[in-house]
Scaffold this motif. Structure first.
Motif, PDB file in Angstrom:
ATOM      1  N   UNK A 152       0.965  -1.105  -0.026  1.00  0.00           N
ATOM      2  CA  UNK A 152       0.050   0.020   0.041  1.00  0.00           C
ATOM      3  C   UNK A 152       0.911   1.154   0.063  1.00  0.00           C
ATOM      4  N   UNK A 153       0.355   2.371  -0.438  1.00  0.00           N
ATOM      5  CA  UNK A 153       1.050   3.431  -0.256  1.00  0.00           C
ATOM      6  C   UNK A 153       1.452   4.208   1.029  1.00  0.00           C
ATOM      7  N   UNK A 154       2.624   4.397   1.120  1.00  0.00           N
ATOM      8  CA  UNK A 154       3.287   4.906   2.514  1.00  0.00           C
ATOM      9  C   UNK A 154       2.990   3.676   3.517  1.00  0.00           C
ATOM     10  N   UNK A 155       3.346   2.418   3.202  1.00  0.00           N
ATOM     11  CA  UNK A 155       3.130   1.507   4.227  1.00  0.00           C
ATOM     12  C   UNK A 155       3.589   0.092   3.523  1.00  0.00           C
ATOM     13  N   UNK A 156       3.896  -1.027   4.323  1.00  0.00           N
ATOM     14  CA  UNK A 156       4.254  -2.287   3.854  1.00  0.00           C
ATOM     15  C   UNK A 156       3.147  -3.327   3.671  1.00  0.00           C
ATOM     16  N   UNK A 157       1.855  -3.169   4.152  1.00  0.00           N
ATOM     17  CA  UNK A 157       0.945  -4.059   3.817  1.00  0.00           C
ATOM     18  C   UNK A 157       0.526  -4.203   2.626  1.00  0.00           C
ATOM     19  N   UNK A 158       0.695  -5.319   2.191  1.00  0.00           N
ATOM     20  CA  UNK A 158       0.439  -5.892   0.779  1.00  0.00           C
ATOM     21  C   UNK A 158      -1.051  -6.144   0.449  1.00  0.00           C
ATOM     22  N   UNK A 159      -1.590  -5.301  -0.349  1.00  0.00           N
ATOM     23  CA  UNK A 159      -2.940  -5.189  -0.555  1.00  0.00           C
ATOM     24  C   UNK A 159      -3.264  -5.398  -2.246  1.00  0.00           C
ATOM     25  N   UNK A 160      -4.538  -5.657  -2.489  1.00  0.00           N
ATOM     26  CA  UNK A 160      -4.979  -5.764  -3.881  1.00  0.00           C
ATOM     27  C   UNK A 160      -6.638  -5.464  -3.913  1.00  0.00           C
ATOM     28  N   UNK A 161      -7.107  -4.915  -4.874  1.00  0.00           N
ATOM     29  CA  UNK A 161      -8.423  -4.619  -4.806  1.00  0.00           C
ATOM     30  C   UNK A 161      -9.432  -5.601  -6.003  1.00  0.00           C
ATOM     31  N   UNK A 162     -10.442  -6.154  -5.763  1.00  0.00           N
ATOM     32  CA  UNK A 162     -11.071  -6.467  -6.820  1.00  0.00           C
ATOM     33  C   UNK A 162     -12.484  -5.888  -6.539  1.00  0.00           C
TER      34      UNK A 162
END
Length: 141
Positions: free
Chosen positions: A103-113
């Motif tokens: 994610x922007x400004x972080x390390x959490x890995x995300x996606x959107x559906x």
């Protein structure tokens, strides 16, 4: 208190059930028609309602489309392998609107559906969330 469910209004119940059950792997927990009110409620989730928060899909028989509005954000789901999950969603005809990555400004890995009605579903790679969630996970391990 405990969170029980989140309700989404859907324009095509069959398409929504296919997406949430077949594509995202939820189970149809219960479904009931209300002829007097001309609507159907379907509850889906990853576990029984006694122990898990679920989604209530509300289908109003005379409505085939809803405007999502600017107040809705997304529903978030934790996944073990976000890359494989997104590939599987695409293979089943699902729409990935943001490919996996930090994610922007972080390390959490995300996606959107996106579901058939345009609702955003965030996928979060388990184990990459913020430090507070990691501390809880470590404390309960």
């Amino acid at each position: 208190m405990r969170m029980l469910h989140t309700m989404l209004r859907v324009g095509n119940l069959e398409a929504s059930l296919k997406f949430y059950c077949d594509v995202l792997g939820m189970k149809l927990l219960r479904q009931k028609d209300y002829p007097g009110g001309k609507f159907t409620l379907a509850f889906v989730g990853y576990g029984d309602e006694a122990n898990h928060t679920v989604l209530e899909l509300t289908y109003n028989w005379d409505t085939d489309h809803y405007d999502i509005g600017s107040g809705y954000g997304h529903v978030a789901l934790g996944v073990e392998d976000i890359y494989a999950t997104c590939n599987g969603i695409k293979e089943m005809g699902g729409k990935v609107t943001r490919e996996p990555g930090p994610m922007k400004h972080g390390s959490t890995v995300i996606a959107f559906v996106e579901d058939p009605d345009g609702y955003k579903i965030e996928l979060i790679q388990l184990g990459t969330q913020g430090s507070a969630q990691k501390e809880v996970a470590e404390a309960t391990a």
